[in-house]
Design a protein around this motif. Structure first.
Motif: not given
Ligand SMILES: Nc1ncnc2c1ncn2[C@@H]1O[C@H](COP(=O)(O)OP(=O)(O)OP(=O)(O)O)[C@@H](O)[C@H]1O
Length: 203
Positions: A165-167, A125, A121, A9-16, A170, A163, A141
């Motif tokens: 915990d910390t970046l 962002r 997040r 879902l949006p903001g879950s961390g796909k871009g990271e 992840f 996702n 969204r």
């Protein structure tokens, strides 16, 4: 050959996750880029009109239209790379399209985080760049993404990454999944080579 798809879902961390893949030297095909390209091709504004063009593509060419259009891009990258990451599946129909094409070589990673965590997040962002930040908009969204059937795709994931915990944690987890996939694919390729008759290998 190894294709790793991400869903979340949006903001879950796909871009990271895509950032980690690029750091590992793995090309990333973003399904959103397929839509943005089509939006530009239609003479529309890719920053504003991508939602309606995504819908139009599905209406005109069926629910797997965007996945099918990303296949040539993925195959192109696989000419020079052993692995490719596909960012942002939206539905089980798209998953079917990738599984049909890549079979066992396709791994789906579901990236998950609770609503409040994602909202926070996206807020952080989006202060400068994201027009769609804030709890209320995220609800809308989420509904839109779920409307494409994202829950069904997530339910079929090979790996689930929480996702929360910390970046850094992840990134480490995603890196491990990518490396494990690459290692398994190298082993499978080596086995396949061993199975080939010697003449075929020499020719
Ligand atoms: N574990 C984490 N800890 C802190 N911040 C994180 C973590 N994971 C992601 N973020 C941050 O949260 C924001 C959302 O993550 P990201 O952009 O990867 O999500 P996304 O799934 O690609 O979202 P969208 O679908 O909206 O593009 C980014 O600013 C990212 O850096």
């Amino acid at each position: 050959m190894h294709v790793i798809g991400t869903v979340g879902l949006p903001g879950s961390g796909k871009g990271e996750a895509a950032t980690v893949a690029r750091e590992e030297g793995i090309p990333v095909v973003t399904m959103g880029d397929v839509v943005r390209q089509e939006t530009a091709d239609r003479g529309l504004d890719p920053t504003k009109d991508h939602g309606s063009v995504a819908q139009a593509l599905r209406d005109e060419h069926g629910p797997a239209a965007i996945a099918e259009r990303s296949l040539p891009m993925i195959e192109d990258r696989l000419e020079n790379h052993d692995a490719v990451v596909v960012d942002g599946l939206r539905s089980a129909v798209e998953l079917d399209a990738f599984e049909k094409r890549f079979g066992e070589d396709f791994t789906l990673v579901s990236i998950e985080a609770p609503f409040e965590v994602r909202a926070e997040r996206i807020d952080a962002r989006g202060r400068d760049a994201d027009a769609n930040d804030g709890g209320e908009d995220l609800t809308t969204r989420d509904e839109r993404e779920r409307g494409f059937g994202m829950d069904d795709a997530m339910a079929r994931a090979d790996v689930v990454v929480e996702n929360t915990d910390t970046l850094e944690a992840f990134h480490d987890r995603i890196r491990a999944i990518i490396r494990e996939g690459t290692r398994a694919c190298e082993e499978a390729d080596a086995l396949e080579r061993d199975d080939e008759p010697t003449e075929a290998r020499q020719s």
